[in-house]
Scaffold this active site. Structure first.
Site, short mmCIF file in Angstrom:
data_model
loop_
_atom_site.label_atom_id
_atom_site.label_comp_id
_atom_site.label_asym_id
_atom_site.label_seq_id
_atom_site.Cartn_x
_atom_site.Cartn_y
_atom_site.Cartn_z
N GLY A 260 -19.95 -78.88 -64.28
CA GLY A 260 -19.94 -78.15 -65.55
C GLY A 260 -21.14 -78.39 -66.44
O GLY A 260 -21.07 -78.17 -67.65
N SER A 261 -22.29 -78.77 -65.85
CA SER A 261 -23.45 -78.98 -66.72
C SER A 261 -23.95 -77.64 -67.27
O SER A 261 -24.43 -77.58 -68.41
CB SER A 261 -24.57 -79.74 -66.00
OG SER A 261 -25.13 -78.96 -64.97
N LYS B 214 -5.49 -64.19 -52.80
CA LYS B 214 -6.61 -64.12 -53.74
C LYS B 214 -6.39 -63.00 -54.76
O LYS B 214 -6.71 -63.14 -55.94
CB LYS B 214 -7.88 -63.86 -52.93
CG LYS B 214 -9.14 -63.74 -53.74
CD LYS B 214 -10.32 -63.69 -52.79
CE LYS B 214 -11.62 -63.75 -53.51
NZ LYS B 214 -12.67 -64.38 -52.76
N ARG C 283 -16.32 -69.74 -55.46
CA ARG C 283 -15.46 -68.78 -54.80
C ARG C 283 -16.10 -67.39 -54.86
O ARG C 283 -16.72 -67.05 -55.87
CB ARG C 283 -14.14 -68.70 -55.58
CG ARG C 283 -12.96 -68.95 -54.76
CD ARG C 283 -11.77 -69.37 -55.57
NE ARG C 283 -11.43 -70.73 -55.21
CZ ARG C 283 -10.92 -71.06 -54.05
NH1 ARG C 283 -10.61 -70.14 -53.16
NH2 ARG C 283 -10.67 -72.32 -53.76
N ILE D 292 -16.20 -63.64 -55.53
CA ILE D 292 -15.41 -62.74 -56.39
C ILE D 292 -14.91 -61.58 -55.54
O ILE D 292 -15.68 -60.91 -54.86
CB ILE D 292 -16.27 -62.23 -57.58
CG1 ILE D 292 -16.82 -63.41 -58.42
CG2 ILE D 292 -15.49 -61.26 -58.46
CD1 ILE D 292 -15.79 -64.28 -59.08
N ASN E 296 -24.12 -64.48 -62.53
CA ASN E 296 -24.06 -65.77 -61.83
C ASN E 296 -25.42 -66.45 -61.89
O ASN E 296 -26.45 -65.78 -61.96
CB ASN E 296 -23.70 -65.51 -60.35
CG ASN E 296 -23.63 -66.79 -59.54
OD1 ASN E 296 -23.02 -67.78 -59.96
ND2 ASN E 296 -24.26 -66.78 -58.37
N HIS F 191 -27.87 -68.98 -59.65
CA HIS F 191 -28.04 -69.45 -58.27
C HIS F 191 -29.29 -70.35 -58.22
O HIS F 191 -30.34 -69.96 -58.73
CB HIS F 191 -28.21 -68.23 -57.35
CG HIS F 191 -28.35 -68.62 -55.91
ND1 HIS F 191 -27.28 -69.04 -55.17
CD2 HIS F 191 -29.43 -68.68 -55.10
CE1 HIS F 191 -27.70 -69.34 -53.95
NE2 HIS F 191 -29.00 -69.13 -53.88
#
Ligand code: GRF
Length: 192
Positions: A13-14, A66, A92, A94, A108, A110
Site C-alpha cells: 500500500g505504498s 469473480k 487481480r 479486472i 492502473n 505498472h
C-alpha cells in the site's frame, strides 16, 4: 468539488499512501473515499484504517465466483459515490462485470515502461532482460492486461546496482507519478 477516488490494493500500500498524502496535502484535488482489498492480511488494510479511510476487504474464496465479488465491489463503489478507480498493486485481473460498469474510469500503475514487460513480475523481468532504462506507466484499464491507453510514464536509467535498490527507486518514481497521472486523468474525464 474534489474527485472521489477508490484505491484497490493487495499488498503493502505504498502507492495508496502516496495518493492519500497527495489528497490530504491539497496537491491533488481529490479524496480517497474507499480502499478495496482482496487480501485481509495485507498491510494496506491497517494503513487505510489508521487514516480513517473506509475499506471493503474481502476474500475471493468467500464468493461463488469473480462475477459475484465484482458485483459487490460495484455496489460499494456506488455507495461511496466514487468517481475514479485507481489500481495500486491490486493483484487481480479486472473482469467483465466491473469493466462493463466502470470501463474508462479505472486506471492502473505498472512498474515498467509499457508495452514492455507486462505482467506481475515486471521489475524482475526487465532486470533479467538486462535493460538499462527502467520505468513506470500509468494507464487506463481494459480487457487487455496492461494494455490500455497510456496516461503518463516516468523513466530511470539504471546500471550496475542491485535489484533491491532499483526496486526502491522505481517505487519512488511511482509515488510521484501516480498523483500527477490521477490529476491528468481527472482533467481528461472532466472535459468529456
Ligand atoms: C507497485 O510496484 C505497482 O506498480 C504494482 O504493484 C506495486 C504495489 O506496491 N502494480 P504498493 O503496494 O503500492 O507498495
Amino acid at each position: 468539488m474534489a474527485t472521489r477516488l477508490a484505491v484497490f490494493a493487495s499488498g503493502t500500500g505504498s502507492n495508496f499512501e502516496a495518493i492519500a498524502d497527495a489528497c490530504q496535502s491539497g496537491r491533488l484535488d481529490a479524496e480517497v473515499v474507499l480502499m478495496v482489498c482482496d487480501k485481509p492480511t495485507a498491510a494496506v488494510v491497517g494503513k487505510a484504517a489508521s487514516r480513517g479511510i473506509d475499506s471493503f476487504v474481502f476474500s475471493p474464496k468467500d464468493y461463488p465466483s469473480k462475477e459475484e465479488f465484482e458485483r459487490e465491489i460495484i455496489s460499494r463503489l456506488a455507495a461511496s459515490e466514487v468517481d475514479l478507480v485507481c489500481l495500486a498493486g491490486y493483484m487481480r485481473i479486472i473482469g467483465d462485470v466491473l469493466l462493463n460498469e466502470w470501463g474508462g474510469r479505472i486506471i492502473n500503475i505498472h512498474p515498467a515502461l509499457l508495452p514492455s514487460f507486462k505482467g506481475a513480475h515486471a521489475i524482475e523481468d526487465a532486470w533479467n532482460y538486462g535493460v538499462k532504462v527502467f520505468g513506470v506507466t500509468v494507464h487506463y484499464v481494459t480487457a487487455e492486461v496492461d494494455g490500455g491507453r497510456i496516461i503518463a510514464q516516468g523513466a530511470l536509467s539504471y546500471e550496475d546496482g542491485t535489484i533491491e535498490d532499483l526496486t526502491q527507486r522505481i517505487h519512488e518514481i511511482e509515488h510521484l507519478l501516480y498523483p500527477e497521472a490521477i490529476e491528468r486523468t481527472i482533467k481528461e474525464l472532466q472535459t468529456k
